[in-house]
Design a protein around this motif. Structure first.
Motif, PDB file in Angstrom:
ATOM      1  N   UNK A  79       6.306  -9.242   3.170  1.00 11.13           N
ATOM      2  CA  UNK A  79       5.424  -7.945   2.981  1.00 11.13           C
ATOM      3  C   UNK A  79       5.840  -7.356   1.586  1.00 11.13           C
ATOM      4  N   UNK A  80       4.910  -6.908   0.651  1.00 13.12           N
ATOM      5  CA  UNK A  80       5.316  -6.283  -0.379  1.00 13.12           C
ATOM      6  C   UNK A  80       4.288  -5.189  -0.771  1.00 13.12           C
ATOM      7  N   UNK A  81       4.895  -3.942  -1.285  1.00 12.95           N
ATOM      8  CA  UNK A  81       4.405  -2.630  -1.760  1.00 12.95           C
ATOM      9  C   UNK A  81       3.436  -2.806  -2.702  1.00 12.95           C
ATOM     10  N   UNK A  82       2.232  -2.325  -2.716  1.00 18.76           N
ATOM     11  CA  UNK A  82       1.377  -2.088  -3.929  1.00 18.76           C
ATOM     12  C   UNK A  82       1.403  -0.993  -4.261  1.00 18.76           C
ATOM     13  N   UNK A  83       2.067  -0.595  -5.529  1.00 16.68           N
ATOM     14  CA  UNK A  83       2.097   0.863  -6.179  1.00 16.68           C
ATOM     15  C   UNK A  83       0.675   1.258  -6.315  1.00 16.68           C
ATOM     16  N   UNK A  84       0.454   2.421  -6.034  1.00 15.42           N
ATOM     17  CA  UNK A  84      -1.056   2.940  -6.428  1.00 15.42           C
ATOM     18  C   UNK A  84      -1.106   4.431  -6.308  1.00 15.42           C
ATOM     19  N   UNK A  85      -2.078   4.881  -6.903  1.00 10.67           N
ATOM     20  CA  UNK A  85      -2.684   6.304  -6.563  1.00 10.67           C
ATOM     21  C   UNK A  85      -3.801   6.083  -5.721  1.00 10.67           C
ATOM     22  N   UNK A  86      -3.859   6.946  -4.413  1.00 11.67           N
ATOM     23  CA  UNK A  86      -4.961   6.563  -3.573  1.00 11.67           C
ATOM     24  C   UNK A  86      -6.274   6.200  -4.191  1.00 11.67           C
ATOM     25  N   UNK A  87      -6.638   7.103  -5.086  1.00 10.06           N
ATOM     26  CA  UNK A  87      -8.018   7.186  -5.462  1.00 10.06           C
ATOM     27  C   UNK A  87      -8.232   6.050  -6.238  1.00 10.06           C
ATOM     28  N   UNK A  88      -7.385   5.063  -6.768  1.00 11.38           N
ATOM     29  CA  UNK A  88      -7.500   3.963  -7.247  1.00 11.38           C
ATOM     30  C   UNK A  88      -7.292   2.752  -6.611  1.00 11.38           C
TER      31      UNK A  88
END
Ligand code: COA
Length: 438
Positions: free
Chosen positions: A96-105
Motif C-alpha cells: 500500500x502507498x499513500x497518494x498525496x492529495x488535496x481532497x478537492x483534486x
C-alpha cells in the motif's frame, strides 16, 4: 439497435463480477460508508489468479483480505488517498502507498496521472427508483468521478443505504453490471467528549457566532464541539464529512442554514459517516445535498459562504505554524483529506476563520504536540503560510499574518506548561528565533 439491458439482465453474483477483473487492471473504489463491501471481500477469492491489479482506495472501514494478506504481494497493490488503521497495519509490507492529495483534486489528479484512464469502478448505490435512478448515497468525494471515468462500471446495490439528494443520481442504463449485497452499514460511533475535549470545545465555541457556516473535520475534537454550540442561532453546514453531531444541531434548531450565502436552507457535504441515526436522518432528506469533493471542497466554493468556520484537528504544530495532521514522523497515519482545502476556503470567506484544534500533549502527557520543529519526515498538512488559528486546552493562538517570533510566543502560551521553556529554548538554540530580540 441493441435493446437496453434491464436491471435483472445486468445483475451478477459477486463471484461473477469479481471474475471480470483482469491482470494489470486498475480499480477505483467507493470510499468509507460507500465502500463496496461485497466486491472487496470477494476479490480475495480471485486476486491470487491475477497479477498486478491496482486499487485506488480511501479511508477503508473494514479489514479486507485482498489488502491484508501477505500472499497478495505481486497480485494486488493498493494506492490510498487516506489511511485507515488497516493500511497503517500493512504499510511496512509494501503493498500500500499513500497518494498525496488535496481532497478537492483527488480524483482529478489521479486521472491526470493516468491520462484519464481507469479500467474499473466498484461503487455502491441504493436500489433504483421507479425511473431507474439510483442514489450514490453516502459517498460523493471521488465515487461519481471514478464511475464516469471507468471503462467498466460495477455497482453494488445495498437497500440499507439511505437515499441522499444532490449530485448523487446515476441511472441503471449508465452502469455495466450490478450486484446485490444488502449488508448492514458501517457505523462510526463518536465517543462522549473527554474533559480535555470539553475545554477545547469551549474555546472553539467562543469563535462561532450566530449565522456562521461550519465545516467539521474528522476526529474526536471536531465532533465533540457540537455539544458546546447548542445556544447558537441559525448556523449553517458546508462540510466535507457529515457527522452525527450535526443531526443533534439540526434537531435542537441550532442549524437552520437560513443565513447561508451559498445553498441557503441546505446542509452541503461530500460524504457521511456516523451511526444509523445519521443514516436515518439523511434518507430522502430534502434539506441535505451531497456533491462531489471537487465542488464541496474547492476553496473558492467554500469561500462563498460568509462567516465560514472550519474546524479540523492535528497531530503536531511547530513554531512556524506548520501543521502536521497526517503522519507521525515518517509514518503515514491518515491523509490530508480536505483539511487544507477547508482551512484555506474558510480564511477566504468574508468573516471566516480556519481553526486547527488539538490536545497540547499526546501519549498521556509524554509528548508535546506544540513543538519547535516538526518531527523529521513529518508531512506538512497546512503550510505555515496558510495557517490561521490554533487551539488547545490552554487557549487560542492566532497566527495568521504574524511573524515567526510572535507565532512562537502565541503557541508557547497554549502549549502544556511542562513544555513551554523547552519550546522557547529549542527555538533559540536552533536559531529559528534568535536569543537577542529588539
Ligand atoms: N506524536 C505521536 N503520537 C501522537 C501525536 C504526536 N504528536 N498526536 C497524537 N498521537 C497519537 C495519539 O496518541 C493516538 O494514538 P493511539 O491511536 O495509539 O491512541 C493517535 O495518534 C491518534 O490521535 P487522536 O488525537 O486520537 O486522533 P483523532 O482520531 O482525533 O484524529 C487526526 C486526529 C489529526 C489524525 C485526524 O483528524 C486526521 O487524520 N486529520 C487529517 C485530515 C483532516 O483533518 N481532514 C479534514 C476534513 S474531514
Amino acid at each position: 439497435m441493441e435493446k437496453a439491458r434491464t436491471y435483472q439482465e445486468k445483475t451478477l453474483t459477486l463471484a461473477e463480477a469479481a471474475g471480470l477483473i483482469k491482470s494489470g487492471q486498475t480499480i477505483g473504489v467507493g470510499i468509507a460508508g460507500a465502500e463496496p463491501v461485497g466486491l472487496l471481500t470477494e476479490m480475495a477469492n480471485h486476486a491470487l489468479n491475477l497479477e498486478n491489479v491496482h486499487f485506488w482506495t480511501c479511508l477503508p472501514m473494514r479489514v479486507y483480505d485482498v489488502f491484508a494478506r501477505s500472499e497478495m504481494a505481486g497480485h494486488v497493490f493498493n494506492e490510498n488517498w487516506f489511511y485507515s488503521p488497516s493500511d497503517r497495519h500493512v504499510h511496512h509490507e509494501g503493498r500500500v502507498s499513500y497518494i498525496p492529495n488535496n481532497l478537492h483534486r483527488a480524483a482529478a489528479d489521479k486521472l491526470y496521472a493516468t491520462k484519464g484512464k481507469l479500467d474499473v469502478c466498484f461503487a455502491t448505490a441504493t436500489p433504483p427508483n421507479a425511473e431507474g435512478y439510483m442514489s450514490l448515497s453516502l459517498g460523493l468525494i471521488v465515487q461519481k468521478d471514478l464511475l464516469e471515468a471507468a471503462d467498466l462500471k460495477i455497482v453494488e446495490i445495498n437497500q440499507n443505504l439511505p437515499w441522499t439528494n444532490g449530485d448523487t443520481l446515476v441511472h441503471v442504463s449508465e452502469i455495466d453490471y450490478l450486484v446485490e449485497n444488502h449488508v448492514p452499514l458501517v457505523e462510526l460511533p463518536s465517543a462522549p467528549p473527554s474533559d480535555l475535549e470539553k475545554e477545547i470545545g469551549g474555546y472553539i465555541a467562543e469563535l462561532i457566532e450566530d449565522g456562521s457556516t461550519l465545516q467539521l473535520g474528522i476526529g474526536g475534537i471536531p465532533n465533540a464541539i457540537t455539544a458546546f454550540i447548542m445556544d447558537r442561532h441559525d448556523l449553517g453546514i458546508h462540510t466535507e464529512m457529515i457527522v452525527d453531531g450535526m443531526v443533534d444541531l439540526v434537531e435542537a434548531g441550532v442549524v437552520t442554514n437560513r443565513k447561508k450565502t451559498l445553498h441557503p436552507g441546505k446542509i452541503i457535504g461530500a460524504f457521511a459517516l456516523g451511526t444509523q441515526k445519521l443514516y436515518d436522518f439523511l434518507d430522502h432528506n430534502e434539506d441535505v445535498e451531497l456533491y462531489r469533493g471537487r465542488y464541496t471542497n474547492d476553496p473558492y466554493v467554500i469561500a462563498k459562504n460568509n462567516q465560514m468556520i472550519s474546524v479540523n484537528t492535528a497531530l503536531q504544530v511547530d513554531i512556524l505554524g506548520q501543521v502536521c495532521s497526517q503522519s507521525i514522523g515518517t509514518r503515514q497515519f491518515s491523509g490530508t483529506g480536505g483539511q487544507l482545502d477547508t482551512h484555506r476556503g474558510a480564511q477566504m470567506s468574508s468573516g471566516g476563520r480556519g481553526i486547527i484544534a488539538l490536545r497540547s500533549t499526546a501519549k498521556n502527557g509524554c509528548i508535546s504536540t506544540i513543538i519547535p520543529t516538526l518531527a523529521p519526515g513529518a508531512a506538512v498538512t497546512v503550510p505555515s503560510q496558510d495557517v490561521d488559528t490554533i487551539i488547545t486546552e490552554y487557549g487560542v493562538a492566532e497566527l495568521r499574518g504574524r511573524c515567526v517570533k510572535d507565532r512562537m510566543e502565541a503557541l508557547v502560551r497554549i502549549a502544556h506548561p511542562n513544555y513551554r521553556d523547552w519550546i522557547r529554548d529549542e527555538a533559540q538554540r536552533l536559531g529559528i528565533v534568535p536569543k537577542t530580540q529588539f
